[in-house]
Design an enzyme around this catalytic site. Sequence first.
Site, mmCIF file in Angstrom:
data_model
loop_
_atom_site.group_PDB
_atom_site.id
_atom_site.type_symbol
_atom_site.label_atom_id
_atom_site.label_comp_id
_atom_site.label_asym_id
_atom_site.label_seq_id
_atom_site.Cartn_x
_atom_site.Cartn_y
_atom_site.Cartn_z
ATOM 1 N N GLU A 192 0.842 -1.206 0.000
ATOM 2 C CA GLU A 192 0.000 0.000 0.000
ATOM 3 C C GLU A 192 0.879 1.259 0.000
ATOM 4 O OE1 GLU A 192 -3.665 -0.162 1.157
ATOM 5 O OE2 GLU A 192 -3.948 2.005 1.073
ATOM 6 N N ASP A 246 -5.011 -1.594 9.293
ATOM 7 C CA ASP A 246 -6.046 -2.117 8.398
ATOM 8 C C ASP A 246 -5.718 -3.531 7.923
ATOM 9 O OD1 ASP A 246 -6.850 0.474 8.789
ATOM 10 O OD2 ASP A 246 -6.430 1.132 6.739
ATOM 11 N N TYR A 305 -2.888 13.019 5.312
ATOM 12 C CA TYR A 305 -2.460 11.863 6.106
ATOM 13 C C TYR A 305 -0.937 11.853 6.214
ATOM 14 C CZ TYR A 305 -2.198 7.052 7.799
ATOM 15 O OH TYR A 305 -1.959 5.934 8.567
#
Length: 329
Positions: free
Chosen positions: A124, A136, A185
């Site tokens: 990711e 996650d 983020y």
Amino acid sequence: MKFRAPGRVNLIGEHTDYNDGYVLPVAIEMETVATARPAAAMRFSSTSNPPPGWESYVLGVEKQLRRRAVPIPNLDIEFSSTLPIGAGLSSSAALEVSAALAFIAAAGFELPAMEIAKLCQQAEIETVGLACGIMDQFISLHGRANHAILLDCRNLAWRPVAIPEGITLVIADTGVKHALASSEYNTRRKECEAAGAALGVKSLRDATHDGGYKRARHIITENARVLSFVEALATDDRRALGELMAASHESLCTDYEVSCHELDAMVAAAQQCPGLIGARMTGGGFGGSTINLVETSEANAFATKLAELYPGVSIHVTKAANGAGRQSP
Ligand code: GLA
């Protein structure tokens, strides 16, 4: 061979994972299923209308596995998912984990679940450029029915925490995903590193005072709230659960500044609905969903009222599910 991997909702402990802190996520019933068959060449398809570029997540996982010398054969993998995209319920982690399980099994390999979580997180980070933490991917693999999982992101020790009977999880998706989500983020992550350096700690997990840094204050208070929340679940203290969720939302809003108008409005609307125990934004923020803990006996009435107060909301009534694994045909 079929492999399922669930999405997630985080009960409390937001933006703490990449600060070596505590998180308390739950795997949810909505999930992605990867059906893999041997093939002459690699081929990925999806029956669920994913956004353009979705294959890059799968390729990212394949690359991570090849780097670890996993001899993946050519496969035809068909993905199908009940997870909404952009709702902040980790559809990407579910895609990555379901693909990883298919690749690993087809290679006749075995890897510990935590290693799979780490390599999916790495995929990711490299593919999407989101400097995410491990929450996650971890919870998609380690979820347990009727339990949340307390994870200490510093040493990756974890344990299941029972969710008392009579509490239902109601996810309320605002339907918005603001474009600045991923850039903000990454900025938050840098701000935390800078605050940690100024405070002389390796990570904000070790900070004992905030030194006037709002980001540090959120991390310090949020870590404490996670531990209090685990206590409150153990004693089924629903009032404390609600207060901690409210304080978490407020801190994400004011100190961490990752909430948005829509999330605040959804949390406010929940206060007027029957059976509410607690409500807060969940996930990275800047859109996505809120998590509501609701008395099971009132869950339907809660959902009806919330839809009246917030037209356009997508509501998912769910419970804590098991983590990823092979699905019998
Ligand atoms: C996203 C990231 C997670 C975590 C949350 C915020 O979901 O992928 O690692 O940082 O945001 O708690």
